[in-house]
Scaffold this active site. Structure first.
Site, PDB file in Angstrom:
ATOM      1  N   CYS B  86       0.837  -1.204   0.000  1.00 56.37           N
ATOM      2  CA  CYS B  86       0.000   0.000   0.000  1.00 56.37           C
ATOM      3  C   CYS B  86       0.878   1.262   0.000  1.00 56.37           C
ATOM      4  O   CYS B  86       1.531   1.543  -0.981  1.00 56.37           O
ATOM      5  CB  CYS B  86      -0.980  -0.044   1.186  1.00 56.37           C
ATOM      6  SG  CYS B  86      -2.302   1.152   1.018  1.00 56.37           S
ATOM      7  N   HIS B 203      -3.655  -5.580   1.132  1.00 59.49           N
ATOM      8  CA  HIS B 203      -3.031  -5.790   2.436  1.00 59.49           C
ATOM      9  C   HIS B 203      -2.995  -7.264   2.829  1.00 59.49           C
ATOM     10  O   HIS B 203      -3.863  -7.731   3.576  1.00 59.49           O
ATOM     11  CB  HIS B 203      -3.799  -5.004   3.500  1.00 59.49           C
ATOM     12  CG  HIS B 203      -3.560  -3.539   3.439  1.00 59.49           C
ATOM     13  ND1 HIS B 203      -2.424  -2.937   3.943  1.00 59.49           N
ATOM     14  CD2 HIS B 203      -4.293  -2.538   2.900  1.00 59.49           C
ATOM     15  CE1 HIS B 203      -2.480  -1.639   3.736  1.00 59.49           C
ATOM     16  NE2 HIS B 203      -3.602  -1.362   3.095  1.00 59.49           N
ATOM     17  N   GLU B 205      -1.074  -8.551   4.949  1.00 62.40           N
ATOM     18  CA  GLU B 205      -0.816  -8.661   6.394  1.00 62.40           C
ATOM     19  C   GLU B 205      -2.116  -8.641   7.198  1.00 62.40           C
ATOM     20  O   GLU B 205      -2.129  -9.013   8.368  1.00 62.40           O
ATOM     21  CB  GLU B 205       0.145  -7.546   6.856  1.00 62.40           C
ATOM     22  CG  GLU B 205      -0.483  -6.176   7.065  1.00 62.40           C
ATOM     23  CD  GLU B 205      -0.687  -5.392   5.788  1.00 62.40           C
ATOM     24  OE1 GLU B 205      -0.786  -6.014   4.705  1.00 62.40           O
ATOM     25  OE2 GLU B 205      -0.773  -4.159   5.851  1.00 62.40           O
TER      26      GLU B 205
END
Lengths: 79, 248
Positions: B86, B203, B205
């Protein structure tokens, strides 16, 4: 010396903000506004002894930081 | 192995990345402040999501001049795995470590939703354990993720197989409706020519545990661990990375 730097998206790059403003103006009845491109404007106060030196310094900082050469171009005015 | 997670003023997914590295993967991770000039002996670098420097001027434009970026650049040039997520992707692009640009989303909306990505290439440190064509589900959260490159740059990205992820529907079809931000060629993530620097807007994560709605992001971080393990077996541990002079 003072310099003004105008940064705009290159013509080949779509400007969704400009398009949205254009659409809003059309909604307001301004059919004569054919296109809107939004940009950024910088006023620089420069330690430079001449207009040429001021222009060169403004161009250097525009190349390094103010504009992204992949998507933007710029124009400089010195006074 | 050890991850370095770079913290800029305004980073806000740094703890998410550390949580995945340590609690999900059981590896070690260190948050490295942007004023640090070295990476503390890390084996891989993550540039996390967030709003570094408030997104002032352009996203990622100020962060690229942080002292730590000299060390990140030197690490990347030595072949070390670097992943930008990002805002981290935006920083890698502004720093010139990845080509192209990330523009304001096509419809000006900040998109915050789950999307699907198709894995296009698996010969990068971030995708080596994924299957070609595998569809991963994970969230996006950005206002400027509309990938752009001039036609000649785009051609070379495709010809060199540097497009790593594309936005698709759940069946792996790259439709316009499945493209959340208007990215050209539905590009969600790319790598550099040497293939060790990867950036993506979604994302992973935040998609590593079932409680978060998806575990599809795990394979990407596990790929980094596998890459580092393979590298460690193949060659002696590299010397401590020191900062090079930042290129400005």
């Amino acid at each position: 010396m003072r310099a003004r730097v105008f940064v705009t998206l290159k013509p080949s790059v779509f400007d969704p903000q400009g398009k949205t403003i254009q659409d809003a103006l059309h909604t307001l009845g301004y059919a004569g506004v054919h296109d809107v491109r939004q940009g950024k404007y910088f006023e620089l106060d420069l330690a430079a002894g001449s207009a040429d030196a001021a222009r060169a310094l403004a161009a250097e900082v525009a190349d390094k930081l103010l504009a992204n050469p992949v998507i933007e171009s710029y124009r400089i005015e010195v006074e | 192995m050890k991850f370095a997670i770079i913290v800029f003023p305004g980073s806000n997914r740094d703890e998410d990345a550390r949580h995945v590295a340590t609690h999900v993967l059981g590896q070690s991770a260190e948050l490295v402040y942007h004023k640090d000039a070295d990476l503390h002996g890390a084996d891989a670098v993550i540039l996390p999501g967030g709003f570094s420097y408030g997104d002032y001027l352009r996203t990622g434009a100020i962060a690229r001049f942080s002292p730590v970026m000299g060390a990140v650049r030197a690490f990347a040039e030595r072949g070390g795995p670097v992943v930008g997520i990002c805002n981290g992707f935006q920083i890698l692009i502004e720093a010139g470590l990845l080509p192209g640009a990330l523009l304001r989303n096509r419809d000006l909306k900040f998109v915050c939703e789950f999307v699907h990505l198709r894995v296009e290439q698996t010969d990068t440190p971030f995708t080596r354990l994924a299957q070609p064509g595998q569809v991963l589900r994970m969230p996006v959260a950005h206002g400027e993720g509309n990938f752009f490159a001039e036609p000649d740059v785009l051609r070379s990205l495709e010809a060199n197989r540097q497009v790593i992820f594309r936005y698709t529907d759940a069946a792996g079809r790259a439709t316009d409706a499945a493209n959340p931000n208007g990215s050209v060629h539905a590009i969600a993530g790319i790598c550099n020519a040497a293939r060790n620097v990867v950036g993506l807007m979604p994302h992973p994560e935040d998609a590593c545990e079932a409680a978060l709605g998806s575990t599809d992001g795990r394979v990407l971080f596990e790929s980094i661990v596998a890459t580092v393990a393979a590298g460690a077996a193949a060659r002696p541990r590299p010397a401590v990375v020191t900062a090079a002079t930042p290129r400005v």
